[in-house]
Design a protein around this motif. Structure first.
Motif, PDB file in Angstrom:
ATOM      1  N   THR A   1      15.671 100.480  79.891  1.00 26.16           N
ATOM      2  CA  THR A   1      16.628 101.103  80.051  1.00 26.16           C
ATOM      3  C   THR A   1      17.947 100.195  79.510  1.00 26.16           C
ATOM      4  OG1 THR A   1      16.769 100.750  82.243  1.00 26.16           O
ATOM      5  CG2 THR A   1      16.003 102.675  81.778  1.00 26.16           C
ATOM      6  N   ASP A   2      17.593  99.080  79.635  1.00 23.53           N
ATOM      7  CA  ASP A   2      18.856  98.008  79.516  1.00 23.53           C
ATOM      8  C   ASP A   2      18.146  96.807  78.668  1.00 23.53           C
ATOM      9  OD1 ASP A   2      21.155  99.059  81.089  1.00 23.53           O
ATOM     10  OD2 ASP A   2      19.620  99.263  82.524  1.00 23.53           O
ATOM     11  N   PRO A   3      19.240  96.057  78.134  1.00 24.10           N
ATOM     12  CA  PRO A   3      18.719  94.910  77.372  1.00 24.10           C
ATOM     13  C   PRO A   3      17.681  94.001  78.492  1.00 24.10           C
ATOM     14  CG  PRO A   3      20.987  95.112  76.656  1.00 24.10           C
ATOM     15  CD  PRO A   3      20.636  96.321  77.887  1.00 24.10           C
TER      16      PRO A   3
ATOM     17  N   ARG B   1      10.427  93.229  82.808  1.00 23.42           N
ATOM     18  CA  ARG B   1       9.925  94.157  83.825  1.00 23.42           C
ATOM     19  C   ARG B   1      10.388  95.467  83.056  1.00 23.42           C
ATOM     20  NH1 ARG B   1      12.170  93.191  89.557  1.00 23.42           N
ATOM     21  NH2 ARG B   1      11.430  95.250  89.451  1.00 23.42           N
ATOM     22  N   PHE B   2       9.587  96.300  82.341  1.00 22.27           N
ATOM     23  CA  PHE B   2       9.927  97.643  81.888  1.00 22.27           C
ATOM     24  C   PHE B   2      10.135  98.387  82.834  1.00 22.27           C
ATOM     25  CE2 PHE B   2       7.676  95.125  78.644  1.00 22.27           C
ATOM     26  CZ  PHE B   2       8.535  95.435  77.138  1.00 22.27           C
ATOM     27  N   ASN B   3      11.116  99.374  82.866  1.00 19.99           N
ATOM     28  CA  ASN B   3      11.550 100.266  83.953  1.00 19.99           C
ATOM     29  C   ASN B   3      11.734 101.632  83.396  1.00 19.99           C
ATOM     30  OD1 ASN B   3      13.648  99.926  82.359  1.00 19.99           O
ATOM     31  ND2 ASN B   3      15.202  99.495  84.143  1.00 19.99           N
ATOM     32  N   LYS B   4      11.145 101.961  82.358  1.00  9.16           N
ATOM     33  CA  LYS B   4      11.239 103.497  81.757  1.00  9.16           C
ATOM     34  C   LYS B   4       9.677 103.915  81.748  1.00  9.16           C
ATOM     35  CE  LYS B   4      13.642 105.864  78.045  1.00  9.16           C
ATOM     36  NZ  LYS B   4      14.460 105.522  77.102  1.00  9.16           N
ATOM     37  N   PHE B   5       9.311 105.061  82.200  1.00  4.75           N
ATOM     38  CA  PHE B   5       7.780 105.092  82.020  1.00  4.75           C
ATOM     39  C   PHE B   5       7.368 106.223  81.426  1.00  4.75           C
ATOM     40  CE2 PHE B   5       9.125 102.575  85.893  1.00  4.75           C
ATOM     41  CZ  PHE B   5       8.184 101.530  85.451  1.00  4.75           C
ATOM     42  N   PHE B   6       6.923 106.093  80.183  1.00  4.80           N
ATOM     43  CA  PHE B   6       6.455 107.588  79.401  1.00  4.80           C
ATOM     44  C   PHE B   6       5.062 107.764  79.804  1.00  4.80           C
ATOM     45  CE2 PHE B   6       9.157 104.550  76.416  1.00  4.80           C
ATOM     46  CZ  PHE B   6       9.924 105.561  76.365  1.00  4.80           C
TER      47      PHE B   6
ATOM     48  N   TYR C   1      16.617  94.269  73.047  1.00  6.82           N
ATOM     49  CA  TYR C   1      17.757  95.250  73.499  1.00  6.82           C
ATOM     50  C   TYR C   1      17.479  96.783  73.612  1.00  6.82           C
ATOM     51  CZ  TYR C   1      22.285  97.944  73.083  1.00  6.82           C
ATOM     52  OH  TYR C   1      23.237  98.643  73.336  1.00  6.82           O
ATOM     53  N   ALA C   2      17.929  97.290  74.618  1.00  9.62           N
ATOM     54  CA  ALA C   2      17.537  98.786  74.762  1.00  9.62           C
ATOM     55  C   ALA C   2      18.667  99.581  75.166  1.00  9.62           C
ATOM     56  CB  ALA C   2      16.544  98.909  75.779  1.00  9.62           C
ATOM     57  N   ASP C   3      19.122 100.631  74.992  1.00  7.35           N
ATOM     58  CA  ASP C   3      19.778 101.627  75.717  1.00  7.35           C
ATOM     59  C   ASP C   3      19.483 102.976  75.368  1.00  7.35           C
ATOM     60  OD1 ASP C   3      20.745 102.589  73.367  1.00  7.35           O
ATOM     61  OD2 ASP C   3      22.634 101.291  73.088  1.00  7.35           O
ATOM     62  N   ASN C   4      20.379 103.962  75.733  1.00  7.78           N
ATOM     63  CA  ASN C   4      19.778 105.494  75.741  1.00  7.78           C
ATOM     64  C   ASN C   4      19.466 105.953  74.330  1.00  7.78           C
ATOM     65  OD1 ASN C   4      22.426 105.660  75.119  1.00  7.78           O
ATOM     66  ND2 ASN C   4      22.645 107.714  76.318  1.00  7.78           N
ATOM     67  N   THR C   5      19.779 105.270  73.237  1.00 14.14           N
ATOM     68  CA  THR C   5      19.474 105.729  72.009  1.00 14.14           C
ATOM     69  C   THR C   5      18.616 104.583  71.284  1.00 14.14           C
ATOM     70  OG1 THR C   5      21.364 105.558  71.006  1.00 14.14           O
ATOM     71  CG2 THR C   5      20.836 107.779  71.858  1.00 14.14           C
ATOM     72  N   ASN C   6      18.432 103.710  71.928  1.00 15.75           N
ATOM     73  CA  ASN C   6      17.517 102.347  71.398  1.00 15.75           C
ATOM     74  C   ASN C   6      16.536 101.868  72.135  1.00 15.75           C
ATOM     75  OD1 ASN C   6      19.046 101.340  68.905  1.00 15.75           O
ATOM     76  ND2 ASN C   6      20.763 101.957  70.246  1.00 15.75           N
TER      77      ASN C   6
END
Ligand SMILES: [Ca+2]
Ligand SMILES: [Ca+2]
Ligand SMILES: [Ca+2]
Lengths: 152, 152, 152
Positions: free
Chosen positions: B28-30, B39-44, B133-138
């Motif tokens: 969800t965040d950089p 620590r990946f925190n978004k679960f597909f 990097y990550a955010d809600n459209t990356n």
């Protein structure tokens, strides 16, 4: 009289587990030669030896549907790579390099193969397109596996 | 007297479909920290919970041959990521960032794992290499699955 | 009397080999339209025709866990692509383009699908984000396959 004993347990379901083909290989050094198969020489996984480290080609022994993928470090110059099937380029990946801006290029493909088919990667074009790079902290890899074996 | 009735039919054979292990996670965040598991925190997809969201590590319960792949957004600075197996870096992906030129970097690998083995991603090097990097459209993602289970 | 005969041997276990779904498609030309499914029109593998070349969508017929991946050439302008599942964007890939620096962008995802679910790629945003390029030596591809079928 008494009923007989129960029958034997049935056979195990036919399993995809009998049909194994997978490899995952990399490079220790930049690719020196263009228009010939890239000879990957770092072996993460190649138990069946279906990737031939002398020819640089994956050799299909089990007919079926295969998945292939590659991830390349682009450095020092542009890179154009083609995935070949039996001497014919099937797919092309091109990434330009700019000074100080190392890039990554990748591709993936699913192909039905017959026994004897060969699949490999090679630089497509002259040495200006040969920027596939690797060293001990920069990998360029090629992996593949049998997804669905043909039933004989 | 007469013979008894036939015994019961035997049990069905073992299904080839019992061996599942797959996960697909994102951010969800950089990434804030280097030299520790991302620590990946978004679960597909993580139905078996073999990816541990506390440790940031995939934990192998079913021995066999696994496929792993990751796709990372490179932004604000360079990124160097390593795929670790049990505290040892196995593969490295490096992509440089230039101002105003967001990039994508990716890798894939096939590895044979034993029960108890762990696989994860982490930034390799100091914070200058921390540009994942990550955010809600990356998105920046990490996925893996069991390709061929070992037969017990 | 004597005991009866043993029961019949049990049925064979369920085969994993009956459940096939895989496709691998590409583009012959750059993507012209944004905010609609990318209609891939070059077919590397689509035997089951689960990728619909009219709608541009993968149509799930066999419920289960699927793997999807795409590899895109970024040229002439920036590219932002989203993987959609049933009209909802699930994942985003963004890569900026700089003059003379063709790039590659890619993504991968594992998703559980029900029969009738659809999965596709589309440019997310206006035409400034439409830099997904292809010609006869530059591919942009989308591939997917059924990893674990649901047991009925
Ligand atoms: Ca770069
Ligand atoms: Ca870029
Ligand atoms: Ca580039």
């Amino acid at each position: 009289g008494f009923p007989g004993n129960p029958g034997l347990k049935g056979a195990q379901g036919e399993s995809a587990l009998l049909y194994h083909s997978s490899f995952s290989v990399g490079l220790t050094d930049p690719v020196p030669a263009t228009n010939v198969p890239i000879r990957f020489n770092k072996f993460f996984h190649n138990e069946q030896h279906h990737y031939n480290d002398v020819s640089g080609k994956f050799h299909c022994l089990l007919p079926g549907v295969y998945f292939f993928t590659y991830h390349l470090t682009v450095y020092t110059k542009d890179a154009r790579v083609s995935l070949f099937k039996n001497d014919k380029p099937v797919m092309f990946t091109y990434d330009q390099y700019h000074e100080g801006n190392v890039d990554q290029a990748s591709g993936a493909l699913i192909l039905r193969l017959q026994s004897g088919d060969e699949v490999w990667l090679q630089i497509y074009g002259d040495e200006d397109f040969g920027g596939v790079y690797a060293d001990n902290t920069n990998d360029s890899t090629f992996s593949g596996f049998l997804l669905y074996p043909d039933m004989g």
